[in-house]
Structure formats: C-alpha cells, structure tokens
Design a protein around this motif. Sequence first.
Motif, PDB file in Angstrom:
ATOM      1  N   UNK A 249       0.834  -1.199   0.000  1.00  0.00           N
ATOM      2  CA  UNK A 249       0.000   0.000   0.000  1.00  0.00           C
ATOM      3  C   UNK A 249       0.868   1.248   0.000  1.00  0.00           C
ATOM      4  N   UNK A 250       1.900   1.257   0.825  1.00  0.00           N
ATOM      5  CA  UNK A 250       2.804   2.409   0.853  1.00  0.00           C
ATOM      6  C   UNK A 250       3.418   2.645  -0.528  1.00  0.00           C
ATOM      7  N   UNK A 251       3.700   1.558  -1.235  1.00  0.00           N
ATOM      8  CA  UNK A 251       4.327   1.653  -2.557  1.00  0.00           C
ATOM      9  C   UNK A 251       3.345   1.996  -3.669  1.00  0.00           C
ATOM     10  N   UNK A 252       2.063   1.930  -3.375  1.00  0.00           N
ATOM     11  CA  UNK A 252       1.058   2.295  -4.370  1.00  0.00           C
ATOM     12  C   UNK A 252       0.576   1.163  -5.249  1.00  0.00           C
ATOM     13  N   UNK A 253       0.925  -0.089  -4.911  1.00  0.00           N
ATOM     14  CA  UNK A 253       0.496  -1.218  -5.743  1.00  0.00           C
ATOM     15  C   UNK A 253      -0.694  -1.967  -5.146  1.00  0.00           C
ATOM     16  N   UNK A 254      -1.179  -1.540  -3.987  1.00  0.00           N
ATOM     17  CA  UNK A 254      -2.314  -2.191  -3.332  1.00  0.00           C
ATOM     18  C   UNK A 254      -3.194  -1.123  -2.703  1.00  0.00           C
ATOM     19  N   UNK A 255      -4.486  -1.340  -2.718  1.00  0.00           N
ATOM     20  CA  UNK A 255      -5.418  -0.343  -2.200  1.00  0.00           C
ATOM     21  C   UNK A 255      -5.335  -0.217  -0.687  1.00  0.00           C
ATOM     22  N   UNK A 256      -5.115  -1.320   0.017  1.00  0.00           N
ATOM     23  CA  UNK A 256      -5.078  -1.236   1.471  1.00  0.00           C
ATOM     24  C   UNK A 256      -4.532  -2.488   2.113  1.00  0.00           C
ATOM     25  N   UNK A 257      -4.067  -2.323   3.332  1.00  0.00           N
ATOM     26  CA  UNK A 257      -3.586  -3.429   4.157  1.00  0.00           C
ATOM     27  C   UNK A 257      -4.163  -3.281   5.559  1.00  0.00           C
ATOM     28  N   UNK A 258      -4.343  -4.400   6.206  1.00  0.00           N
ATOM     29  CA  UNK A 258      -4.773  -4.448   7.605  1.00  0.00           C
ATOM     30  C   UNK A 258      -3.636  -4.991   8.440  1.00  0.00           C
TER      31      UNK A 258
END
Length: 182
Positions: free
Chosen positions: A13-22
Amino acid sequence: MSTDFIVYNCAPTLSGVKVGNLVAQKYNGEEELREFIEAQDSLLRSKGVHVIVLKLTAKTALIYVYRLKQLASLLSRSSVQNFLAKYGYKDFSVNGCLNYLKSRLLLSNFPHEIGVFLGYPLDDIQCFIDKKGADCPCVGIWKAYNNIDRAKLIFELFSKCTASCCRRYENGTDIYRLTSAG
C-alpha cells in the motif's frame, strides 16, 4: 510506538500497488495509540495514504492503511456496490463504507467483505464466501479461486515490494520517503 509494523505489513500500500492493508497491533494505551495513528495519518496524507483504526479490543488495534483515491475508485464500481449492498452497505462513499465496516467488525471478527477494502478480486471473495474457504486451488495473500496465474503474479509483486521496502527501511529510509505519492 514505532512505524516498523506499518512498513513490514503495509509495504504494498505504501508503494502504491495495493489499495489497502490491515494489521493487528498491540498497544499500551488508547491515548498513545490515538496520537500515533493521527501522526501517521497526518504524515502520509500528502502522499494519498490514510491510517485509521477499524476496531479496538482490550490491547489490540486493527489498523487499516489505505490509498484514498484507489479505494474511492474501487467503491464507485457498480459490481462492488452491488456486492456490498448484500451486506447492508448503503452509502458508498469512502467514509460511509468505512463507518459501516467498523460497525460490521463489532458484530464479527472478520466480515468477509473486508476483502474488497484490501483490493482482493471480487470473484475470489464471492467464491471464498460460497465455499466457506474450502477447495481453494491457490493460497497467497488471499485465497484465489479464479485467474490463478494472475493471482500468483500479484502475490509475487507484493512479496518483492515488501522485501524492497523493508530493506530500504532497515537501511535508514523513513516511512515518508518509502511512500509513493498518489
């Protein structure tokens, strides 16, 4: 509290390749947690990343790190809205959905529609629900039932992204500089 757990668990997510993490994180006091979350959210907001608490238990916080524009785009899709509507979602704005998800988390430890907020493919979320998690041909970041080759590529991308971010973080790059603008 340290940003370590965010970097190690939310690198895609920080890198911009995923919408979100839990990430579930232990905490000592609610005030300390609130200050930490507000500071991280304030720091990363200019990069398009938000940090919120979805659920608190006695000593563990369920923290959601997400990209606002990506989540808004995802929630605007009619297929996603139709799916979420089955679980009682009515307001498909980011805040509306996140507030309703918080209420759902009070009723269930892990409502399965949470996969939408993590960017998992809708057809895999539906198969997971229908099959109660059984008969899965591929397990990685999520249980993939469809388009297995694509899922494996995404799993590898997330793994490489996490390794790269963690290596850079351990070599002194702070969380702000690790986070891609978006």
